[in-house]
Design a protein around this motif. Sequence first.
Motif, PDB file in Angstrom:
ATOM      1  N   LEU A 131      44.312 -62.281  10.315  1.00 51.84           N
ATOM      2  CA  LEU A 131      42.991 -62.104   9.717  1.00 51.84           C
ATOM      3  C   LEU A 131      42.206 -63.413   9.721  1.00 51.84           C
ATOM      4  CD1 LEU A 131      40.929 -60.374   8.187  1.00 51.84           C
ATOM      5  CD2 LEU A 131      42.132 -60.995   6.063  1.00 51.84           C
ATOM      6  N   ALA A 132      42.903 -64.521   9.399  1.00 46.17           N
ATOM      7  CA  ALA A 132      42.239 -65.826   9.400  1.00 46.17           C
ATOM      8  C   ALA A 132      41.753 -66.184  10.800  1.00 46.17           C
ATOM      9  CB  ALA A 132      43.198 -66.894   8.878  1.00 46.17           C
ATOM     10  N   ARG A 133      42.554 -65.898  11.802  1.00 54.58           N
ATOM     11  CA  ARG A 133      42.160 -66.204  13.183  1.00 54.58           C
ATOM     12  C   ARG A 133      40.933 -65.391  13.583  1.00 54.58           C
ATOM     13  NH1 ARG A 133      46.843 -65.706  17.537  1.00 54.58           N
ATOM     14  NH2 ARG A 133      47.708 -67.195  16.046  1.00 54.58           N
ATOM     15  N   THR A 134      40.909 -64.099  13.195  1.00 54.97           N
ATOM     16  CA  THR A 134      39.759 -63.254  13.528  1.00 54.97           C
ATOM     17  C   THR A 134      38.496 -63.762  12.851  1.00 54.97           C
ATOM     18  OG1 THR A 134      41.235 -61.347  13.739  1.00 54.97           O
ATOM     19  CG2 THR A 134      38.885 -60.900  13.476  1.00 54.97           C
ATOM     20  N   LEU A 135      38.588 -64.144  11.580  1.00 52.64           N
ATOM     21  CA  LEU A 135      37.412 -64.632  10.864  1.00 52.64           C
ATOM     22  C   LEU A 135      36.914 -65.958  11.427  1.00 52.64           C
ATOM     23  CD1 LEU A 135      38.441 -63.795   7.180  1.00 52.64           C
ATOM     24  CD2 LEU A 135      36.784 -62.601   8.626  1.00 52.64           C
ATOM     25  N   LEU A 136      37.828 -66.814  11.867  1.00 52.07           N
ATOM     26  CA  LEU A 136      37.418 -68.102  12.411  1.00 52.07           C
ATOM     27  C   LEU A 136      36.807 -67.971  13.801  1.00 52.07           C
ATOM     28  CD1 LEU A 136      40.418 -70.328  11.264  1.00 52.07           C
ATOM     29  CD2 LEU A 136      38.057 -70.451  10.467  1.00 52.07           C
ATOM     30  N   ALA A 177      34.934 -65.399  14.670  1.00 55.04           N
ATOM     31  CA  ALA A 177      33.703 -64.616  14.539  1.00 55.04           C
ATOM     32  C   ALA A 177      32.420 -65.401  14.824  1.00 55.04           C
ATOM     33  CB  ALA A 177      33.638 -63.991  13.150  1.00 55.04           C
ATOM     34  N   PRO A 178      32.244 -66.654  14.360  1.00 54.75           N
ATOM     35  CA  PRO A 178      30.978 -67.353  14.654  1.00 54.75           C
ATOM     36  C   PRO A 178      30.674 -67.497  16.128  1.00 54.75           C
ATOM     37  CG  PRO A 178      32.166 -68.490  12.919  1.00 54.75           C
ATOM     38  CD  PRO A 178      33.085 -67.436  13.433  1.00 54.75           C
ATOM     39  N   TRP A 196      29.011 -75.048  13.908  1.00 56.40           N
ATOM     40  CA  TRP A 196      29.537 -73.794  13.351  1.00 56.40           C
ATOM     41  C   TRP A 196      29.809 -72.782  14.452  1.00 56.40           C
ATOM     42  CZ3 TRP A 196      27.136 -68.876  13.164  1.00 56.40           C
ATOM     43  CH2 TRP A 196      27.758 -67.938  12.331  1.00 56.40           C
ATOM     44  N   PRO A 245      34.919 -72.525  16.951  1.00 58.55           N
ATOM     45  CA  PRO A 245      35.926 -71.533  17.356  1.00 58.55           C
ATOM     46  C   PRO A 245      36.312 -71.622  18.832  1.00 58.55           C
ATOM     47  CG  PRO A 245      34.232 -70.516  16.005  1.00 58.55           C
ATOM     48  CD  PRO A 245      33.755 -71.883  16.312  1.00 58.55           C
TER      49      PRO A 245
END
Length: 319
Positions: free
Chosen positions: A121-126, A128-129, A189, A193
Amino acid sequence: MTTLTAAPKTTPPPVRPRKATGVSKWRRRIPLLPALVFTIVVTQLPFVATLVISTFQWNILRPGERRFVGLSNFTFVFSDERLRTAVLNTVVLTASVVLISVLLGLGLALLLDRRFVGRGLARTLLIAPFLVMPVAASLLWKHALYNPDYGLLNGTLNALYRLFGADNGPTVDWISSYPMPAVVISLVWQWTPFMMLILLAGLQAQPGDVLEAARMDGASALQTFRHITLPHLRQYLELGILLGTIYVVQTFDAVYSITQGGPGKQTTNLPYEIYLTMFRKYEYGEAAAAGVVVVLGSIVIATFALRTIASLFREETSR
């Protein structure tokens, strides 16, 4: 009594593959012909047209005065003060975004290389930008964060001031006061990623037996990172820096959406200056010459990037 001796076995000569004739070569290449024609029409013909336009003094407001000037437009590109300022801003913007993104991406990659609950989940959120459209990301930062009246930054600042007893905090116009940092932060930002993914791939490609041997020898985490991980990541760092430079040097969306080059041309980079020359001054020849210079610079950087990618592939196949 006569003894019969077996006749010696003769090995047949090796069968050599027949060389492909010119006709058979073209038969294999014909399916690629539509893609080649499409690529030439979409990329090469416009570039040739740009080269031709760059040799003319051509202002659409004076259509009857178009004339051939040779390389004079290129001389103007390298001597004009506005373009020199744009080159300096481009270097500052690109270097700041790429270096900060690489450092933050390295830290996040080291974090995600460890096993913990919720890592997926953390990888997916990071990531996302990096998937947000550049214009949408720029407008998000301009209105949702930087706006002096209802932006998140001023809202957070005012909440902190009220937390310590003040009636209200200061109202900061972030874009007018800090134009270059405002553009840099929004791009960092977006590009962190990308750097994180490249460096995470490098971390996961490390040989596990070497890391295990270092732990067995009593090496600390810092010593392992300095003497094993960092040298292993050198080519991945080079690849991230080169690819990031190729893309960031062509940034137009963030400059146009957030600052429009101002105030006082503090954030006017080369792509935005080319836009102003083309659509505000209507100097087609000068804009085309500046565009050719940017493309040639990008080709030089891309050459180094391709060499780095090729060396990575050679290293993987040699293992």
